[in-house]
Motif scaffolding. Sequence first.
Motif, PDB file in Angstrom:
ATOM      1  N   ASN A  21       1.154 143.884  20.882  1.00  0.00           N
ATOM      2  CA  ASN A  21      -0.068 143.810  21.686  1.00  0.00           C
ATOM      3  C   ASN A  21      -0.688 142.436  21.497  1.00  0.00           C
ATOM      4  N   GLU A  22      -1.013 141.806  22.576  1.00  0.00           N
ATOM      5  CA  GLU A  22      -1.538 140.447  22.523  1.00  0.00           C
ATOM      6  C   GLU A  22      -2.909 140.405  23.188  1.00  0.00           C
ATOM      7  N   VAL A 101       6.320 152.645  19.337  1.00  0.00           N
ATOM      8  CA  VAL A 101       5.348 152.803  20.419  1.00  0.00           C
ATOM      9  C   VAL A 101       4.132 153.572  19.923  1.00  0.00           C
ATOM     10  N   GLU A 102       4.376 154.588  19.090  1.00  0.00           N
ATOM     11  CA  GLU A 102       3.275 155.401  18.571  1.00  0.00           C
ATOM     12  C   GLU A 102       2.329 154.561  17.727  1.00  0.00           C
ATOM     13  N   ASP A 103       2.887 153.690  16.881  1.00  0.00           N
ATOM     14  CA  ASP A 103       2.049 152.809  16.061  1.00  0.00           C
ATOM     15  C   ASP A 103       1.221 151.878  16.939  1.00  0.00           C
ATOM     16  N   ARG A 104       1.846 151.385  18.011  1.00  0.00           N
ATOM     17  CA  ARG A 104       1.112 150.487  18.901  1.00  0.00           C
ATOM     18  C   ARG A 104      -0.027 151.222  19.597  1.00  0.00           C
ATOM     19  N   GLN A 105       0.221 152.450  20.013  1.00  0.00           N
ATOM     20  CA  GLN A 105      -0.822 153.231  20.672  1.00  0.00           C
ATOM     21  C   GLN A 105      -1.976 153.544  19.732  1.00  0.00           C
ATOM     22  N   ASP A 106      -1.663 153.706  18.442  1.00  0.00           N
ATOM     23  CA  ASP A 106      -2.692 154.018  17.457  1.00  0.00           C
ATOM     24  C   ASP A 106      -3.354 152.768  16.892  1.00  0.00           C
ATOM     25  N   GLY A 107      -2.946 151.598  17.351  1.00  0.00           N
ATOM     26  CA  GLY A 107      -3.380 150.352  16.723  1.00  0.00           C
ATOM     27  C   GLY A 107      -4.702 149.809  17.218  1.00  0.00           C
ATOM     28  N   GLN A 108      -5.334 150.449  18.207  1.00  0.00           N
ATOM     29  CA  GLN A 108      -6.563 149.900  18.762  1.00  0.00           C
ATOM     30  C   GLN A 108      -7.657 149.734  17.719  1.00  0.00           C
ATOM     31  N   ILE A 126     -15.816 132.758  16.622  1.00  0.00           N
ATOM     32  CA  ILE A 126     -14.375 132.695  16.350  1.00  0.00           C
ATOM     33  C   ILE A 126     -13.594 133.531  17.364  1.00  0.00           C
ATOM     34  N   ALA A 127     -14.205 134.574  17.913  1.00  0.00           N
ATOM     35  CA  ALA A 127     -13.586 135.397  18.971  1.00  0.00           C
ATOM     36  C   ALA A 127     -14.729 135.930  19.814  1.00  0.00           C
ATOM     37  N   ARG A 128     -15.210 135.099  20.725  1.00  0.00           N
ATOM     38  CA  ARG A 128     -16.471 135.408  21.404  1.00  0.00           C
ATOM     39  C   ARG A 128     -16.315 136.402  22.546  1.00  0.00           C
ATOM     40  N   GLU A 129     -15.368 136.144  23.452  1.00  0.00           N
ATOM     41  CA  GLU A 129     -15.228 136.993  24.641  1.00  0.00           C
ATOM     42  C   GLU A 129     -13.758 137.272  24.911  1.00  0.00           C
ATOM     43  N   LEU A 130     -13.440 138.539  25.133  1.00  0.00           N
ATOM     44  CA  LEU A 130     -12.062 138.923  25.447  1.00  0.00           C
ATOM     45  C   LEU A 130     -11.722 138.466  26.860  1.00  0.00           C
ATOM     46  N   LEU A 131     -10.637 137.686  26.973  1.00  0.00           N
ATOM     47  CA  LEU A 131     -10.234 137.139  28.266  1.00  0.00           C
ATOM     48  C   LEU A 131      -9.042 137.857  28.871  1.00  0.00           C
ATOM     49  N   LEU A 132      -8.055 138.195  28.034  1.00  0.00           N
ATOM     50  CA  LEU A 132      -6.798 138.696  28.579  1.00  0.00           C
ATOM     51  C   LEU A 132      -6.075 139.515  27.521  1.00  0.00           C
ATOM     52  N   THR A 133      -5.442 140.583  27.933  1.00  0.00           N
ATOM     53  CA  THR A 133      -4.575 141.344  27.026  1.00  0.00           C
ATOM     54  C   THR A 133      -3.237 141.570  27.709  1.00  0.00           C
ATOM     55  N   ARG A 134      -2.202 141.731  26.906  1.00  0.00           N
ATOM     56  CA  ARG A 134      -0.901 142.089  27.441  1.00  0.00           C
ATOM     57  C   ARG A 134      -0.080 142.717  26.326  1.00  0.00           C
ATOM     58  N   SER A 135       0.965 143.425  26.701  1.00  0.00           N
ATOM     59  CA  SER A 135       1.857 144.051  25.727  1.00  0.00           C
ATOM     60  C   SER A 135       3.292 143.747  26.111  1.00  0.00           C
ATOM     61  N   PHE A 136       4.172 143.708  25.110  1.00  0.00           N
ATOM     62  CA  PHE A 136       5.591 143.495  25.368  1.00  0.00           C
ATOM     63  C   PHE A 136       6.387 144.035  24.188  1.00  0.00           C
ATOM     64  N   SER A 137       7.684 144.106  24.355  1.00  0.00           N
ATOM     65  CA  SER A 137       8.563 144.557  23.282  1.00  0.00           C
ATOM     66  C   SER A 137       9.848 143.739  23.330  1.00  0.00           C
TER      67      SER A 137
END
Length: 296
Positions: A21-22, A101-108, A126-137
């Motif tokens: 998760n990015e 996949v289960e670990d990734r789903q529980d990682g929020q 240091i992390a002011r505003e969320l701009l973009l998210t993406r996931s890959f494997s």
Amino acid sequence: MDAFKDRIIQEWGGVNFSFFNESIWSSSLQQKDLARVRGFLINSGISNVDISLVIPPDSSTSRQRWSKYYDPSGQCVSSLVEEPIPGGSNNIKFTFCYSSVEDRQDGQTQELHTVNILRLIFGVPIARELLLTRSFSNNTCQPISHSEKGFASYFDTQNLNFFNDPDIEKARIRQLPPESTILLDKAFSQIFPIERFVLMWSAFEAVISSLPIPGNNGDKRKKYFNNELGSQIINNEVFRLHRIRCDIFKEGKFSGDQIEKDCWSLYAALQLAILEDSEQRQAFTRGYEKALSSDD
């Protein structure tokens, strides 16, 4: 971006991580201090995240944001709007690595924990505003990018309360503590229901605390809903919401599928808490009880 993805898969795949998760946040962090932040994460036992700085060379990369509006009939409409990420802007990238996949789903929860402890220790920019998210494997060629979440909540699609007999406009409300109105304003502007629930519960506690009833807030809740309103059904529901509050505040646990409904139920409890004794409060009580009974 693809070269970065390939590097992550190559480096982290060797230690049994296959799902990623990015997230990219606007940041004032400088390259010279990046190693210190990495050291802090390692010392804190957070070993499944890669962090780096990204600076787009131009404004060709866009983030997607949801715009919500109401058409003339009152129907809520959502549409995606692309907003360029400024070229030359400084941003921090978190890539969380998981073995399943289960670990990734529980990682929020862990991802939120990581970002927010960095904000507390080093400063919010240091992390002011969320701009973009993406996931890959390591089994997919192309990553899946995500915009911010733009679902329509119960509060977006809510029917307005214009009932008669008794006329709602004749309802009388209590004098609310200022902090409760500030918290409610922030709650109703939240995209994510878990954040909304936390702010709404804090507002609810402020309202309950202001009631002219002896005892602590737990005693006041019971005396108000069970005794003054005379509703064991609603009192039991408020107690259930309190247990959810304890799970969130003390253990960081919540049900992602259920929390939106819990926000809606807490909203109904808040409505009753701010109303003076009246026919309108009785109508709200009957409606809340009916809704709770139909959910059983």
